[in-house]
Scaffold this active site. Sequence first.
Site, PDB file in Angstrom:
ATOM      1  CE  LYS A  38       1.591 -17.601  -3.239  1.00  8.75           C
ATOM      2  NZ  LYS A  38       0.630 -18.734  -3.320  1.00  8.75           N
ATOM      3  CE1 TYR A  45      -3.592  -2.517   0.463  1.00  6.78           C
ATOM      4  CE2 TYR A  45      -4.655  -0.517   1.253  1.00  6.78           C
ATOM      5  CZ  TYR A  45      -4.749  -1.809   0.796  1.00  6.78           C
ATOM      6  OH  TYR A  45      -5.978  -2.386   0.663  1.00  6.78           O
ATOM      7  CG  ASP A 100      -8.104  -4.589   1.559  1.00 12.87           C
ATOM      8  OD1 ASP A 100      -9.040  -4.100   2.232  1.00 12.87           O
ATOM      9  OD2 ASP A 100      -8.055  -4.530   0.312  1.00 12.87           O
ATOM     10  CG  ASP A 144      -2.307 -20.105  -1.967  1.00 18.09           C
ATOM     11  OD1 ASP A 144      -1.731 -20.091  -0.854  1.00 18.09           O
ATOM     12  OD2 ASP A 144      -1.881 -20.757  -2.941  1.00 18.09           O
ATOM     13  CG  ASP A 184     -13.719  -6.937   2.228  1.00 19.56           C
ATOM     14  OD1 ASP A 184     -13.417  -6.217   3.209  1.00 19.56           O
ATOM     15  OD2 ASP A 184     -14.192  -6.485   1.160  1.00 19.56           O
TER      16      ASP A 184
HETATM   17  C1  IPM Z   1     -10.364  -1.192   4.097  1.00 23.86           C
HETATM   18  C2  IPM Z   1     -10.646  -0.525   2.778  1.00 23.86           C
HETATM   19  C3  IPM Z   1      -9.510   0.427   2.467  1.00 23.86           C
HETATM   20  C4  IPM Z   1      -8.261  -0.400   2.340  1.00 23.86           C
HETATM   21  C5  IPM Z   1      -9.713   1.299   1.223  1.00 23.86           C
HETATM   22  C6  IPM Z   1     -10.983   2.101   1.303  1.00 23.86           C
HETATM   23  C7  IPM Z   1      -8.530   2.204   0.970  1.00 23.86           C
HETATM   24  O1  IPM Z   1     -10.852  -1.479   1.794  1.00 23.86           O
HETATM   25  O2  IPM Z   1     -10.223  -0.476   5.102  1.00 23.86           O
HETATM   26  O3  IPM Z   1     -10.303  -2.416   4.141  1.00 23.86           O
HETATM   27  O4  IPM Z   1      -7.974  -0.958   1.266  1.00 23.86           O
HETATM   28  O5  IPM Z   1      -7.538  -0.512   3.325  1.00 23.86           O
HETATM   29 MG    MG Z   2     -10.932  -3.477   2.533  1.00 26.35          MG
END
Ligand code: IPM
Ligand code: MG
Length: 359
Positions: A192, A141, A248, A224, A252
């Site tokens: 990884k 990032y 990240d 993975d 999710d």
């Molecule tokens: C998160 C989001 C952010 C990230 C974005 C909005 C920059 O997806 O906080 O997980 O990638 O960190």
């Molecule tokens: Mg995110």
Amino acid sequence: MTKLIAVLPGDGIGQEIVAEAVKVLEVLKSDFGLDIEMENGLVGGTAYDATGTPLPDETMELCKRSDSILLGAVGGYKWESLDIAVRPEKGLLGLRAGLDLFANLRPAILYPQLASASTLNAEVVSGLDLMIVRELTGGIYFGQPRGVRTLENGEREGYNTLVYKESEVSRIAKVAFDIAMKRDKRVCSVDKANVLECTEMWREVMIEEAKGHPEIELSHMYVDNAAMQLVRAPKQFDVMVTTNMFGDILSDCAAMLTGSIGMLPSASLDANGKGMYEPIHGSAPDIAGQNIANPLATILSVSMMLRYSLDQSEMADKIDAAVNTVLDDGKRTADIYTDGDIKVSTSEMGDAVVAALKA
Ligand code: IPM
Ligand code: MG
């Protein structure tokens, strides 16, 4: 002493969900003696529209002098074509980097009331209680060099750099081990290492750091496989620690195990426990302004703030209990609604939590 909370609603549904979390803070202040002041700031696309930058100096200054930060979400279709340097996401990344919030805690807890809202079988997810510790201020990032260049033949080439210093890995390892000590004492480091030298080093530092935490059972998994194991048998995990980008993605995935990404809070902490608290979901521009978003992730982020930064775990317990009551009562926003539930709007959900707090 009065604590100052910077309130940064941001974009899209950020405005609506933060309004509900603020209602909760107001009640804790008026009815339970929580000693706080709140001050609003601009971030993201709304900040860009008002000031020409997604992270105005005023906001940064407000966050620096605050004890804690509550953030909604940033981003939206409207700003997608802007130069990457002034996109809403830069506001969020600028806060994380500028405040050195390197430790991102993303708990994924399945509320038993919501077992049927998960897309996975109830037996796979029931009882799930997992903590993802994501490194937040390093890795790909932020790595340099980065950009898009044009080669001699006229073709464009895009590049980003995955880079970690040992010190960045060891400090996130310590956070993960400390958290695990208060849980089941198991840490799975996700990398990884079979392909990327940087994460091979990550693994070595994890192993080295674990020597100082003999009670911790440290394991390693390739990313993975970790993604697959998260949907196959997520209850095998206690604490997962991983890089910025892997965290990240995996967070999710973990969120969806719990029925809805609309339920999950997060904390981003610096070395002194100062933190920024935000739901892990985004600004959801597709449903913004409709009063249908789920404010519980943001309300639960307030609970994390009270616990991790403001030393008010009893107040945090009150919020958690109120959220449980509301779910027990069958109240559901659209994202967690299944047949037979009581469908409520964003503001009705906030009101229900407030009512449960006052009861
Ligand atoms: C998160 C989001 C952010 C990230 C974005 C909005 C920059 O997806 O906080 O997980 O990638 O960190
Ligand atoms: Mg995110």
